[in-house]
Write a protein that holds these residues in place. Structure first.
Motif, PDB file in Angstrom:
ATOM      1  N   LEU A 109       4.643 -16.962   0.117  1.00 25.57           N
ATOM      2  CA  LEU A 109       4.465 -16.999  -1.339  1.00 25.57           C
ATOM      3  C   LEU A 109       5.534 -17.876  -1.994  1.00 25.57           C
ATOM      4  O   LEU A 109       5.263 -18.584  -2.969  1.00 25.57           O
ATOM      5  N   GLU A 142      10.535  -8.546  -3.392  1.00 28.62           N
ATOM      6  CA  GLU A 142      11.048  -7.277  -2.830  1.00 28.62           C
ATOM      7  C   GLU A 142      10.471  -7.179  -1.431  1.00 28.62           C
ATOM      8  O   GLU A 142       9.305  -6.835  -1.255  1.00 28.62           O
ATOM      9  N   SER A 197      -4.859 -14.486   1.033  1.00 33.39           N
ATOM     10  CA  SER A 197      -4.299 -15.844   1.050  1.00 33.39           C
ATOM     11  C   SER A 197      -5.121 -16.780   0.164  1.00 33.39           C
ATOM     12  O   SER A 197      -4.554 -17.647  -0.507  1.00 33.39           O
ATOM     13  N   TRP A 215       0.808  -1.225   0.000  1.00 35.35           N
ATOM     14  CA  TRP A 215       0.000   0.000   0.000  1.00 35.35           C
ATOM     15  C   TRP A 215       0.840   1.275   0.000  1.00 35.35           C
ATOM     16  O   TRP A 215       0.316   2.362  -0.181  1.00 35.35           O
ATOM     17  N   CYS A 270      10.228   1.017   2.439  1.00 37.53           N
ATOM     18  CA  CYS A 270      11.047  -0.166   2.720  1.00 37.53           C
ATOM     19  C   CYS A 270      12.519   0.203   2.844  1.00 37.53           C
ATOM     20  O   CYS A 270      13.285  -0.526   3.455  1.00 37.53           O
ATOM     21  N   PHE A 323       6.475 -10.187  -6.042  1.00 41.58           N
ATOM     22  CA  PHE A 323       5.815  -9.702  -4.822  1.00 41.58           C
ATOM     23  C   PHE A 323       6.630  -8.580  -4.204  1.00 41.58           C
ATOM     24  O   PHE A 323       7.857  -8.659  -4.114  1.00 41.58           O
TER      25      PHE A 323
HETATM   26  P1  NAD Z   1       2.239  -7.046   3.345  1.00 47.43           P
HETATM   27  O1  NAD Z   1       3.251  -8.116   3.162  1.00 47.43           O
HETATM   28  O2  NAD Z   1       1.315  -7.143   4.495  1.00 47.43           O
HETATM   29  O3  NAD Z   1       1.294  -6.949   2.060  1.00 47.43           O
HETATM   30  C1  NAD Z   1       1.802  -6.723   0.768  1.00 47.43           C
HETATM   31  C2  NAD Z   1       0.809  -7.247  -0.241  1.00 47.43           C
HETATM   32  O4  NAD Z   1       0.709  -8.656  -0.091  1.00 47.43           O
HETATM   33  C3  NAD Z   1      -0.611  -6.724  -0.099  1.00 47.43           C
HETATM   34  O5  NAD Z   1      -1.181  -6.609  -1.379  1.00 47.43           O
HETATM   35  C4  NAD Z   1      -1.296  -7.813   0.684  1.00 47.43           C
HETATM   36  O6  NAD Z   1      -2.694  -7.861   0.453  1.00 47.43           O
HETATM   37  C5  NAD Z   1      -0.644  -9.024   0.067  1.00 47.43           C
HETATM   38  N1  NAD Z   1      -0.687 -10.240   0.864  1.00 47.43           N
HETATM   39  C6  NAD Z   1      -0.649 -10.401   2.197  1.00 47.43           C
HETATM   40  N2  NAD Z   1      -0.729 -11.708   2.514  1.00 47.43           N
HETATM   41  C7  NAD Z   1      -0.808 -12.389   1.339  1.00 47.43           C
HETATM   42  C8  NAD Z   1      -0.915 -13.756   0.986  1.00 47.43           C
HETATM   43  N3  NAD Z   1      -0.945 -14.734   1.897  1.00 47.43           N
HETATM   44  N4  NAD Z   1      -0.991 -14.063  -0.330  1.00 47.43           N
HETATM   45  C9  NAD Z   1      -0.956 -13.108  -1.274  1.00 47.43           C
HETATM   46  N5  NAD Z   1      -0.849 -11.804  -1.010  1.00 47.43           N
HETATM   47  C10 NAD Z   1      -0.766 -11.454   0.290  1.00 47.43           C
HETATM   48  O7  NAD Z   1       3.045  -5.672   3.351  1.00 47.43           O
HETATM   49  P2  NAD Z   1       2.482  -4.185   3.477  1.00 47.43           P
HETATM   50  O8  NAD Z   1       2.126  -3.921   4.899  1.00 47.43           O
HETATM   51  O9  NAD Z   1       1.457  -3.913   2.443  1.00 47.43           O
HETATM   52  O10 NAD Z   1       3.783  -3.348   3.075  1.00 47.43           O
HETATM   53  C11 NAD Z   1       4.816  -3.103   3.963  1.00 47.43           C
HETATM   54  C12 NAD Z   1       5.964  -4.064   3.758  1.00 47.43           C
HETATM   55  O11 NAD Z   1       6.361  -4.047   2.389  1.00 47.43           O
HETATM   56  C13 NAD Z   1       7.199  -3.660   4.536  1.00 47.43           C
HETATM   57  O12 NAD Z   1       7.803  -4.799   5.088  1.00 47.43           O
HETATM   58  C14 NAD Z   1       8.102  -3.053   3.467  1.00 47.43           C
HETATM   59  O13 NAD Z   1       9.469  -3.074   3.769  1.00 47.43           O
HETATM   60  C15 NAD Z   1       7.770  -3.870   2.288  1.00 47.43           C
HETATM   61  N6  NAD Z   1       8.112  -3.164   1.056  1.00 47.43           N
HETATM   62  C16 NAD Z   1       9.203  -3.597   0.352  1.00 47.43           C
HETATM   63  C17 NAD Z   1       9.580  -2.929  -0.791  1.00 47.43           C
HETATM   64  C18 NAD Z   1      10.772  -3.372  -1.569  1.00 47.43           C
HETATM   65  O14 NAD Z   1      10.922  -2.928  -2.700  1.00 47.43           O
HETATM   66  N7  NAD Z   1      11.622  -4.251  -1.037  1.00 47.43           N
HETATM   67  C19 NAD Z   1       8.839  -1.814  -1.225  1.00 47.43           C
HETATM   68  C20 NAD Z   1       7.739  -1.399  -0.484  1.00 47.43           C
HETATM   69  C21 NAD Z   1       7.376  -2.092   0.663  1.00 47.43           C
END
Ligand code: NAD
Length: 494
Positions: free
Chosen positions: A250, A264, A223, A164, A298, A240
């Motif tokens: 995943l 990522e 999920s 998000w 991130c 992802f």
């Molecule tokens: P999150 O892992 O909770 O969710 C990310 C996405 O995954 C959302 O669309 C969510 O609905 C989906 N998701 C959650 N559980 C799932 C499942 N079981 N199967 C499929 N999809 C699923 O993360 P968040 O709170 O949205 O974002 C914050 C995190 O993202 C932080 O840890 C941040 O560091 C990381 N992030 C990383 C990068 C990067 O480029 N490395 C960039 C931005 C954010």
């Protein structure tokens, strides 16, 4: 524990005209009247509902995208590039709409949202440019018995799951290379911020992307989505961006059909300030690295290590910057917007309370705000104990947590003492030290005297448990290609 509050101020309100502008964009999206409620984090009010698609709807989307992908894979690189260029132009033409939409659903200040629009659009332009440089080569077998031609094919139907915090850029960083390489895609944006992705994909279709090729699936059951979709044999790739625990889940699912996987994941970025740093540059850089996106990045500076000789002056400078930062709606004059939800605001307070119990000093902030919306004050904690929660977690919010160190070796060792390895930062005026420390940091990205190292031309990604693969740059295209080779037998003729 209640924190003494020395810097509490009023929240700044949003401009009603700007809010109305965002709502006009939402009204034009053609959304259903029931489904998942999307809230404005600055006010808590519901601003839209999007479809809540179950697993069977997601599998139907797989079928639709898969069928559309067959003709897309046969388009020429130039045709794909032309469509991506047209998409870039439309994103820029709609920059005002996109920026307002980002603020309404995600909360960041409008000026930062404009920055995200350009950053997000840059990936589309970059991959429009990369699309016409398909790579392949010619090699000879060492014994002379064969000539080898390598070429790249589209990897296949790609499932793209985004977080998000950057609702446009995280989507375009995946969709653009997937399309440039000739693939269809299923995009699942975060349920908290689906609107910008929906709008961006509508613009892609206006630009000439075939209507069925990119399917946006919104769901409250992430999920159920991934369990169904990642096990479907038509899917060949998952990309992802999100937290490391979800990434692990995943990867397990991806193992069933051995999917190409790009991850990522979470960061826990160290930022090191050395005695020989330019103080102003270090304070500016640390402020940017910490406060971009209200700390919800991130690559946000998560652990700030400052060498003893410069520490007092640095803490003074950064405290002043944070204390002066106004808080409020992203549609007003505030420098700092809301955090994404109430859970995040509560988590910030837990970090602060725990750090103080472990002996930290609170220099500014340390409190939330009453009333509507989810806000937390820009906060500086000095002398943070390495065992406290804030020093061991991905903060994802506006708390600068300062630890002090003596020698370069000690600073580097503490910086690397984590299972994460996305970004790191070093501030020093010594070229030798800059490279020594950058080399020693176990991270995929190092900002040298710079707080915001993101760039569509750079191979963004982490080492250790921060991920697999790269996004942006030519490497980002390879994530969506399969390398194949043709071997031609050679036999001498006479
Ligand atoms: P999150 O892992 O909770 O969710 C990310 C996405 O995954 C959302 O669309 C969510 O609905 C989906 N998701 C959650 N559980 C799932 C499942 N079981 N199967 C499929 N999809 C699923 O993360 P968040 O709170 O949205 O974002 C914050 C995190 O993202 C932080 O840890 C941040 O560091 C990381 N992030 C990383 C990068 C990067 O480029 N490395 C960039 C931005 C954010």
């Amino acid at each position: 524990m209640t924190i003494a509050d020395t810097t509490r101020r009023e929240l700044l309100a949003g401009d009603p005209e700007r809010i109305a502008r965002a709502d006009r964009v939402i009204a034009g999206l053609g959304l259903p009247s029931t489904g998942i409620a999307v809230a404005d984090p600055a006010t808590g009010e519901t601003i839209a509902t999007v479809a809540d698609q179950d697993a069977s709807a997601a599998l139907a989307a797989v079928g639709t995208a898969d069928a559309a992908g067959r003709s897309w894979a046969r388009t020429t690189p130039r045709q794909r590039a032309d469509v991506l260029h047209a998409w870039y132009d439309l994103l820029i033409a709609h920059r005002d709409d996109l920026a307002h939409l980002i603020v309404r659903e995600m909360g960041k200040p409008l000026a930062e949202a404009y920055g995200e629009v350009q950053y997000g659009a840059d990936f589309v332009r970059w991959y429009a440019e990369e699309a016409v440089r398909p790579r392949g080569d010619y090699r000879e077998s060492p014994n002379g018995g064969a000539q080898i031609i390598t070429r790249r094919s589209p990897v296949g139907l790609s499932v793209l799951i985004t977080p998000w915090n950057f609702p446009l850029a995280m989507a375009t960083r995946k969709i653009a290379p997937a399309l440039a390489a000739g693939n269809p895609a299923i995009v699942k944006p975060a349920a908290l911020t689906p609107l910008t992705t929906i709008f961006a994909v509508q613009l892609a279709v206006q630009a000439g992307v075939p209507a069925d090729l990119v399917q946006v699936v919104t769901t409250s059951s992430a999920s159920a989505f991934s369990t169904a979709v990642l096990r479907d044999p038509r899917v060949r790739k998952v990309s992802f961006t999100g937290s490391t625990p979800v990434g692990r889940t995943l990867l397990e699912l991806a193992s069933v059909n051995v999917l190409r996987s790009s991850m990522e994941l979470g960061g826990n970025a160290p930022l090191l300030v050395f005695d020989d740093a330019d103080l102003e540059r270090a304070v500016d850089g640390a402020y940017a690295a910490k406060m971009r996106n209200v700390g919800q990045s991130c690559i946000g500076a998560n652990r700030i290590y400052v060498q003893d000789g410069i520490a007092d002056a640095f803490v003074e400078g950064l405290t002043e910057r944070l204390a002066a930062a106004t808080v409020g709606s992203g549609f007003g004059e505030a420098a700092v917007g809301p955090v994404i939800d109430d859970r995040a605001a509560t988590q910030m307070q837990q970090y602060v309370d725990d750090a103080l119990e472990h002996g930290a000093t609170l220099r500014t902030g340390g409190h939330g705000f009453d009333g509507a919306g989810h806000f937390y004050a820009p906060t500086l904690l000095d002398h943070v104990d390495p065992t406290s929660l804030v020093a061991r977690s991905e903060i994802f919010g506006p708390i600068a947590a300062i630890q002090r160190f003596g020698t370069q070796a000690e600073g580097v060792e503490r910086a690397n003492d984590t299972e994460f390895g996305l970004a790191g930062y070093v501030f020093t005026e010594s070229l030798d030290r800059a490279f020594d420390v950058a080399d020693a940091l176990q991270t995929g990205i190092v900002g040298i005297n710079q707080g915001v190292p993101s760039n569509a031309a750079a191979p963004f990604g982490g080492v250790k448990q921060s991920g697999l693969g790269r996004e942006g740059s030519a490497e980002g295209l390879e994530e969506y290609e399969s390398i194949r080779y043709f071997s031609l037998a050679r036999r001498a003729t006479s």
